[in-house]
Design a protein around this motif. Structure first.
Motif, PDB file in Angstrom:
ATOM      1  N   LYS A  67      51.124  30.788 -12.490  1.00 53.81           N
ATOM      2  CA  LYS A  67      52.030  30.526 -11.364  1.00 53.81           C
ATOM      3  C   LYS A  67      52.712  31.812 -10.896  1.00 53.81           C
ATOM      4  CE  LYS A  67      55.821  27.739 -12.094  1.00 53.81           C
ATOM      5  NZ  LYS A  67      57.064  28.202 -11.473  1.00 53.81           N
ATOM      6  N   SER A  68      53.220  32.598 -11.830  1.00 52.77           N
ATOM      7  CA  SER A  68      53.926  33.836 -11.439  1.00 52.77           C
ATOM      8  C   SER A  68      52.987  34.788 -10.711  1.00 52.77           C
ATOM      9  CB  SER A  68      54.473  34.555 -12.679  1.00 52.77           C
ATOM     10  OG  SER A  68      55.510  33.812 -13.241  1.00 52.77           O
ATOM     11  N   ILE A  69      51.754  34.915 -11.232  1.00 51.80           N
ATOM     12  CA  ILE A  69      50.804  35.851 -10.616  1.00 51.80           C
ATOM     13  C   ILE A  69      50.381  35.318  -9.239  1.00 51.80           C
ATOM     14  CG2 ILE A  69      48.550  36.979 -10.876  1.00 51.80           C
ATOM     15  CD1 ILE A  69      48.933  36.853 -13.917  1.00 51.80           C
ATOM     16  N   VAL A  95      71.256  40.707 -15.159  1.00 55.49           N
ATOM     17  CA  VAL A  95      70.452  39.668 -15.835  1.00 55.49           C
ATOM     18  C   VAL A  95      69.008  40.151 -15.963  1.00 55.49           C
ATOM     19  CG1 VAL A  95      70.647  37.132 -15.775  1.00 55.49           C
ATOM     20  CG2 VAL A  95      71.005  38.448 -13.668  1.00 55.49           C
ATOM     21  N   ALA A  96      68.378  39.827 -17.093  1.00 53.12           N
ATOM     22  CA  ALA A  96      66.950  40.141 -17.241  1.00 53.12           C
ATOM     23  C   ALA A  96      66.189  39.099 -16.437  1.00 53.12           C
ATOM     24  CB  ALA A  96      66.546  40.081 -18.712  1.00 53.12           C
ATOM     25  N   SER A  97      65.743  39.468 -15.246  1.00 51.80           N
ATOM     26  CA  SER A  97      65.051  38.511 -14.385  1.00 51.80           C
ATOM     27  C   SER A  97      63.925  39.179 -13.615  1.00 51.80           C
ATOM     28  CB  SER A  97      66.030  37.871 -13.395  1.00 51.80           C
ATOM     29  OG  SER A  97      65.312  37.259 -12.348  1.00 51.80           O
ATOM     30  N   ALA A  98      62.709  38.692 -13.854  1.00 57.28           N
ATOM     31  CA  ALA A  98      61.550  39.254 -13.146  1.00 57.28           C
ATOM     32  C   ALA A  98      61.580  38.877 -11.671  1.00 57.28           C
ATOM     33  CB  ALA A  98      60.270  38.741 -13.785  1.00 57.28           C
ATOM     34  N   GLN A  99      62.219  37.750 -11.362  1.00 60.67           N
ATOM     35  CA  GLN A  99      62.300  37.349  -9.952  1.00 60.67           C
ATOM     36  C   GLN A  99      63.193  38.323  -9.190  1.00 60.67           C
ATOM     37  OE1 GLN A  99      63.692  33.308 -10.181  1.00 60.67           O
ATOM     38  NE2 GLN A  99      61.704  32.531 -10.823  1.00 60.67           N
ATOM     39  N   VAL A 100      64.326  38.682  -9.799  1.00 63.39           N
ATOM     40  CA  VAL A 100      65.246  39.613  -9.137  1.00 63.39           C
ATOM     41  C   VAL A 100      64.573  40.980  -9.014  1.00 63.39           C
ATOM     42  CG1 VAL A 100      67.498  40.728  -9.272  1.00 63.39           C
ATOM     43  CG2 VAL A 100      67.264  38.339  -9.955  1.00 63.39           C
ATOM     44  N   ILE A 110      60.859  32.640 -22.277  1.00 69.23           N
ATOM     45  CA  ILE A 110      61.905  31.790 -21.674  1.00 69.23           C
ATOM     46  C   ILE A 110      61.357  30.420 -21.246  1.00 69.23           C
ATOM     47  CG2 ILE A 110      61.641  32.967 -19.391  1.00 69.23           C
ATOM     48  CD1 ILE A 110      65.000  31.747 -20.687  1.00 69.23           C
ATOM     49  N   ASP A 111      60.184  30.397 -20.604  1.00 67.02           N
ATOM     50  CA  ASP A 111      59.665  29.122 -20.095  1.00 67.02           C
ATOM     51  C   ASP A 111      59.034  28.268 -21.196  1.00 67.02           C
ATOM     52  OD1 ASP A 111      60.506  29.890 -17.590  1.00 67.02           O
ATOM     53  OD2 ASP A 111      58.555  30.617 -16.950  1.00 67.02           O
ATOM     54  N   GLU A 112      58.799  28.882 -22.368  1.00 64.70           N
ATOM     55  CA  GLU A 112      58.157  28.168 -23.467  1.00 64.70           C
ATOM     56  C   GLU A 112      59.184  27.586 -24.439  1.00 64.70           C
ATOM     57  OE1 GLU A 112      56.077  29.689 -21.097  1.00 64.70           O
ATOM     58  OE2 GLU A 112      56.604  31.451 -22.283  1.00 64.70           O
TER      59      GLU A 112
END
Ligand code: S3P
Length: 435
Positions: free
Chosen positions: A20-22, A164-169, A313-315
């Motif tokens: 999903k992320s990719i 925050v550790a966030s790949a989206q940001v 995080i998602d797991e």
């Protein structure tokens, strides 16, 4: 409502949906390329459909072959002002990446909104650094919540140290940085998934990575590319735990993305005693892809530290299920972020697992779980959250009675075929029920 019954074995081979992320990133970056991006195994989930719909509303040409999950995306005449509100629905990645993309398109006006869950989730973490780059964004709660209105303009780069550790940001800032004046650096508090960096490199975009710092530069033309998106490790995670906790299982999950920023669950389960192997590793679109082979395992408790959290995080919801089947205490700390996902996942999993008889204590930033417990049948609520629904389905595989899951349709956010795959792998343990 769906009813899950127990099984003693999960056997065979399976392919999980594209990551999903990719997939989100392939769509967003595809919209910025000169010749377009063509990918196979694009995520069939609703979240990525939301990204495609928003990009189409901005003039992107999207060609999709749903039978093969192939997507071609291109914006032949550049991105245009949408005529209506852009609806990210349930997808945090769509909303946050869109904000980054829109902020730097001069004069374009757009409003981004989402569903009830997304309207509760924090947006200030992405709005603040974008505003520091010169973006004009405003909306509910002074820019903290959707809907948010953006008036695009030329941005300036700069150095952004994230709170925050966030790949989206991180990704939102990097997307904005590609069109900004000067270099744009992001410094993360701890490593998060690096799919954006990998894809930019694969597409030939100059990018500098130095420890926790990543820098992009103004880029006028990105050629385009074509590749296969590997399977989603976060989808594979449900089967990894399912095979580990059932008695006579042997499962091979093929073509899974094994990017180490995503596979923290394997490290934690390895400490807990997981019997597994990674085989046939190759690269696809710059991403590592392999078969994950898992067998039934006798698990024991462990402590998950805050530093490990971004890589799994998602797991964590499904890890909580594994912990109920592990001997001794499992403590998960530093996962407060779970409270602001599609649901408050700390609370949702604690309520659901307690209802099946698990010894689980909810803490401010995680859980303390004591195993091994024989779970009973009962009712679970999805809280409209795909990962909660799928984690509870895995719990149902080892419960002594049927586990009924309410509002299970939300699995289609990331894994529309989840219950079909469950049927394939277990043969007998699934039933649709009316209430
Ligand atoms: C994602 C990053 C993670 C993850 C989410 C998808 C992404 O969120 O939990 O499911 O695609 O970048 P954060 O960026 O909030 O850590």
């Amino acid at each position: 409502m769906i009813e899950i019954n127990s099984t003693s074995r999960i056997k065979g081979e399976i392919y999980v949906p594209g990551d999903k992320s990719i997939s989100h990133r392939a769509a967003f970056l595809g919209a910025l390329t000169r010749d377009g991006v063509e990918v196979s195994n694009f995520s069939p989930g609703q979240d990525c459909a939301s990204t495609l719909a928003c990009l189409e509303a901005m003039g992107c040409a999207v060609e999709q072959d749903k039978a093969f999950n192939t997507v071609k995306i291109k914006a032949p005449t550049g991105l245009k002002e949408p005529k209506d509100v852009l609806d990210a629905k349930n997808s945090g990645t769509t909303a946050r990446l869109l904000l980054g993309l829109l902020s730097g398109i001069p004069n374009l006006f757009a409003v981004v909104t989402g569903d009830e869950s997304l309207k509760r989730r924090p947006m200030g973490r992405v709005v603040k650094p974008l505003v520091a780059m010169g973006a004009k964004i405003d909306g509910r709660e002074f820019g903290e919540r959707l809907p948010l209105a953006v008036r695009g303009r030329k941005l300036s780069g700069g150095v952004h140290a994230l709170q925050v550790a966030s790949a989206q940001v991180k990704t939102a800032i990097l997307l904005a940085g590609l069109g900004a004046q000067g270099a744009t650096s992001v410094i993360e508090p701890s490593p998060t998934r690096d799919h954006t960096e990998i894809m930019l490199e694969y597409l030939g975009v100059p990018i500098l990575k130095d420890g926790l710092r990543v820098t992009v530069y103004p880029t006028s033309s990105i050629p385009g590319g074509s590749w296969r998106i590997p399977g989603d490790f976060s989808a594979a995670a449900f089967w990894i735990v399912a095979a580990a906790i059932t008695a006579e299982s042997e499962l091979r999950i093929k073509e899974v993305n094994v990017n180490p920023t995503r596979t923290g669950l394997l490290g934690v389960l390895e400490r807990m005693g997981l019997d597994y192997a990674i085989e046939d590793e190759t690269l696809s679109g710059g991403e590592r892809m392999a078969t994950v082979a898992v067998r039934s395992s006798r698990l024991k408790g462990t402590t998950v530290s805050p530093e490990e959290v971004p890589s799994l995080i998602d797991e964590l919801p499904v890890l909580a299920v594994a912990a109920t089947q592990a001997e001794g205490i499992t403590e998960i700390r530093g996962a407060r972020e779970l409270r602001v996902k599609e649901s408050d996942r700390i609370h949702a999993m604690a309520i659901n697992l307690k209802a099946l008889g698990a010894q689980i204590q909810e803490t401010d930033d995680g859980w303390i779980i004591e195993g091994r417990t024989t779970l009973s049948g009962g009712r679970a609520k999805s809280f409209g959250d795909h990962r909660v629904a799928m984690a509870m389905a895995v719990a149902g595989l080892v419960a002594t009675g049927p586990v009924r899951i309410e509002d299970e349709e939300c699995v289609s956010i990331s894994y529309p075929g989840f219950f079909d795959d469950l049927t394939k792998l277990t043969q007998t343990c699934l039933k649709e029920v009316s209430s």
